[in-house]
Write a protein that holds these residues in place. Structure first.
Motif, PDB file in Angstrom:
ATOM      1  N   SER A  63     -10.262  -7.485  -1.852  1.00  0.00           N
ATOM      2  CA  SER A  63     -10.193  -6.090  -1.107  1.00  0.00           C
ATOM      3  C   SER A  63      -9.098  -6.137  -0.357  1.00  0.00           C
ATOM      4  N   THR A  64      -8.203  -7.304  -0.379  1.00  0.00           N
ATOM      5  CA  THR A  64      -7.063  -7.578   0.553  1.00  0.00           C
ATOM      6  C   THR A  64      -6.033  -7.018  -0.544  1.00  0.00           C
ATOM      7  N   TYR A  65      -5.885  -7.712  -1.762  1.00  0.00           N
ATOM      8  CA  TYR A  65      -4.610  -7.612  -2.641  1.00  0.00           C
ATOM      9  C   TYR A  65      -4.706  -6.223  -3.382  1.00  0.00           C
ATOM     10  N   ILE A  66      -5.897  -5.818  -3.451  1.00  0.00           N
ATOM     11  CA  ILE A  66      -5.828  -4.348  -4.021  1.00  0.00           C
ATOM     12  C   ILE A  66      -5.121  -3.357  -3.327  1.00  0.00           C
ATOM     13  N   ALA A  67      -5.354  -3.533  -2.153  1.00  0.00           N
ATOM     14  CA  ALA A  67      -4.657  -2.662  -1.126  1.00  0.00           C
ATOM     15  C   ALA A  67      -3.192  -2.389  -1.304  1.00  0.00           C
ATOM     16  N   TYR A  68      -2.348  -3.787  -2.106  1.00  0.00           N
ATOM     17  CA  TYR A  68      -1.192  -3.691  -2.059  1.00  0.00           C
ATOM     18  C   TYR A  68      -0.663  -2.932  -3.244  1.00  0.00           C
ATOM     19  N   PHE A  69      -1.612  -3.057  -4.208  1.00  0.00           N
ATOM     20  CA  PHE A  69      -1.566  -2.095  -5.387  1.00  0.00           C
ATOM     21  C   PHE A  69      -1.589  -0.659  -5.236  1.00  0.00           C
ATOM     22  N   LEU A  70      -2.641  -0.395  -4.343  1.00  0.00           N
ATOM     23  CA  LEU A  70      -2.691   1.094  -4.246  1.00  0.00           C
ATOM     24  C   LEU A  70      -1.731   1.607  -3.193  1.00  0.00           C
ATOM     25  N   MET A  71      -1.272   0.926  -2.209  1.00  0.00           N
ATOM     26  CA  MET A  71      -0.414   1.145  -1.106  1.00  0.00           C
ATOM     27  C   MET A  71       1.224   0.992  -1.277  1.00  0.00           C
ATOM     28  N   ALA A  72       1.656   0.318  -2.238  1.00  0.00           N
ATOM     29  CA  ALA A  72       3.073  -0.113  -2.394  1.00  0.00           C
ATOM     30  C   ALA A  72       3.948   1.181  -2.586  1.00  0.00           C
ATOM     31  N   LEU A  73       3.419   1.848  -3.487  1.00  0.00           N
ATOM     32  CA  LEU A  73       4.388   2.980  -4.057  1.00  0.00           C
ATOM     33  C   LEU A  73       4.373   4.069  -2.757  1.00  0.00           C
ATOM     34  N   PRO A  74       3.324   4.445  -2.001  1.00  0.00           N
ATOM     35  CA  PRO A  74       3.374   5.391  -1.002  1.00  0.00           C
ATOM     36  C   PRO A  74       4.137   4.769   0.210  1.00  0.00           C
ATOM     37  N   ALA A  75       3.836   3.442   0.379  1.00  0.00           N
ATOM     38  CA  ALA A  75       4.695   2.810   1.337  1.00  0.00           C
ATOM     39  C   ALA A  75       6.208   2.724   1.052  1.00  0.00           C
ATOM     40  N   GLY A  76       6.696   2.734  -0.206  1.00  0.00           N
ATOM     41  CA  GLY A  76       8.094   2.737  -0.419  1.00  0.00           C
ATOM     42  C   GLY A  76       8.661   4.402  -0.393  1.00  0.00           C
ATOM     43  N   ALA A  77       7.700   5.241  -0.744  1.00  0.00           N
ATOM     44  CA  ALA A  77       8.322   6.580  -0.480  1.00  0.00           C
ATOM     45  C   ALA A  77       8.216   6.847   0.845  1.00  0.00           C
TER      46      ALA A  77
END
Length: 406
Positions: A63-77
């Protein structure tokens, strides 16, 4: 000024120094290190309180690390459009919301509620890591990027020490009738995060993008996935996060199974002041050693020794295996920042996008606890096959980087 001092005390383009911004950014590494360190205590606690199997408790990390997968590209943008400072403030806000989300989760007393709070918290951590890792590496001369990032990550190691210690003291040492036992450490962290967030409202970070234009080496029209080193760094980072998360998550399980005289509270203290202390020392020593050894050589050495440690852990030969497990914390410590810096090397104005993808690869930490839990439900030692395979790929990546330099 000699080279070791230039690492941090390099002059900024408009005068002054990058030292103060570097200090502020490095403080973020401490915060998310504590949040990640607490997960390893939660994993074991969920097994006891919610009668979960090892594989089921792996969903704490998932539940923690799947957030990295889903959030990384929006965060970078968002960071590319709004800048590092706004990205950091939003990350801290999500971090705090997730931490305080443990209060309603405790009232429902459902593992799903806790995992939703962890997901929100991890979205904030992803935003912070997407901003802080490349920003730290760019606050000074390019040749010291890996060294500088290792030094910042040393404070992340300090957070990994404080997290299990805080969790062990407030969770394992609490009364069985305390319904808010999981809330207390996250309330303390949430308050601290809010204080840091408000502080960032009143500071101005230097504009790294404009300062680095003359050093950019490739055009944005070239796809990142055409750069062989970046692709292998992405896979290596996935493997590292899989290994690290798996080892940290099931450390308490392995130690208590191998030595029945060690209970959960004592194991959490060993994790904090044994394993995590070695982890921090490894990052400090790694930062120092990079003044004399190339990142590729250092990574090769540490990956080889980490693989040897995992072989001993799998063999389960008493105290030798326990010491090998402790030592693996030291040897794996330099991997994340070193792989990160090697993966970003020479990418120029693609650096921020590449950083997002490398943060995305942290999803390896979501996969490995589930796999290790399944393999280790009968005997935990079998689960450590996953970290062994991961370290072997990192060894291949490191050797490849070193050969490319010749």
């Amino acid at each position: 000024m000699n080279k070791p001092h230039r690492l941090l005390f390099v002059a900024a383009p408009k005068g002054g120094s990058y030292l103060f911004p570097y200090f502020l950014i490095t403080s973020l590494f401490l915060l998310w290190g504590m949040a990640h360190g607490l997960l390893d205590v939660l994993n074991k606690h969920f097994q006891c309180v919610f009668t979960m199997s090892k594989a089921e408790s792996g969903f704490v990390q998932f539940s923690t690390y799947i957030a990295y997968f889903l959030m990384a590209l929006p965060a970078g943008a968002l960071i590319r459009r709004q800048g590092y400072r706004k990205g950091i403030i939003l990350g801290l806000l999500l971090f705090a919301i997730g931490a305080f989300g443990f209060i309603p989760a405790a009232l429902t007393n459902s593992p799903l509620s806790f995992m939703i709070a962890l997901f929100v918290l991890a979205c904030g951590l992803c935003m912070l890591e997407t901003a802080a890792n490349p920003y730290s590496s760019m606050l000074g001369p390019a040749e010291y990027a890996a060294c500088r990032l290792n030094l910042s990550q040393s404070f992340n190691g300090l957070g990994w020490i404080l997290g299990p210690w805080l969790g062990g003291q407030l969770i394992f040492a609490a009364s069985d009738n305390d319904e808010m036992v999981l809330v207390k450490p996250y309330i303390y962290i949430g308050i601290t995060v809010l204080l840091v967030m408000f502080f960032f409202f009143f500071i101005k970070l230097p504009d790294i993008n404009s300062a680095k234009k003359e050093n950019q080496e490739i055009e944005t029209s070239i796809s990142l996935w055409h750069h062989s080193r970046f692709v292998h760094a992405f896979i290596a980072q996935f493997c590292y996060c899989a290994a690290q998360t798996g080892i940290f998550s099931f450390f308490i399980n392995y130690v208590t199974e191998l030595d029945s005289s060690i209970d959960n509270l004592r194991a959490s203290r060993i994790l904090a002041f044994g394993g995590m202390a070695l982890f921090m020392l490894g990052r400090l020593s790694g930062s120092a050693l990079m003044r004399w050894f190339t990142p590729g050589k250092l990574l090769s050495f540490h990956a080889f020794l980490s693989s040897c440690c995992m072989l001993l852990v799998i063999a389960s030969v008493g105290h030798i295996s326990l010491f090998a497990l402790y030592l693996s914390f030291f040897f794996m410590s330099v991997m994340f920042p070193t792989i990160f810096a090697l993966g970003l090397e020479g990418l120029g104005r693609e650096t921020q996008k590449a950083s997002s993808y490398l943060i995305m690869s942290v999803v390896g930490g979501a996969v490995s606890p589930l796999a290790m839990g399944c393999l280790g439900d009968m005997t935990m030692a079998h689960g450590f096959i996953i970290p062994l395979l991961s370290f072997l790929y990192i060894l291949y990546f490191a050797i490849r980087c070193e050969i490319a330099k010749k």
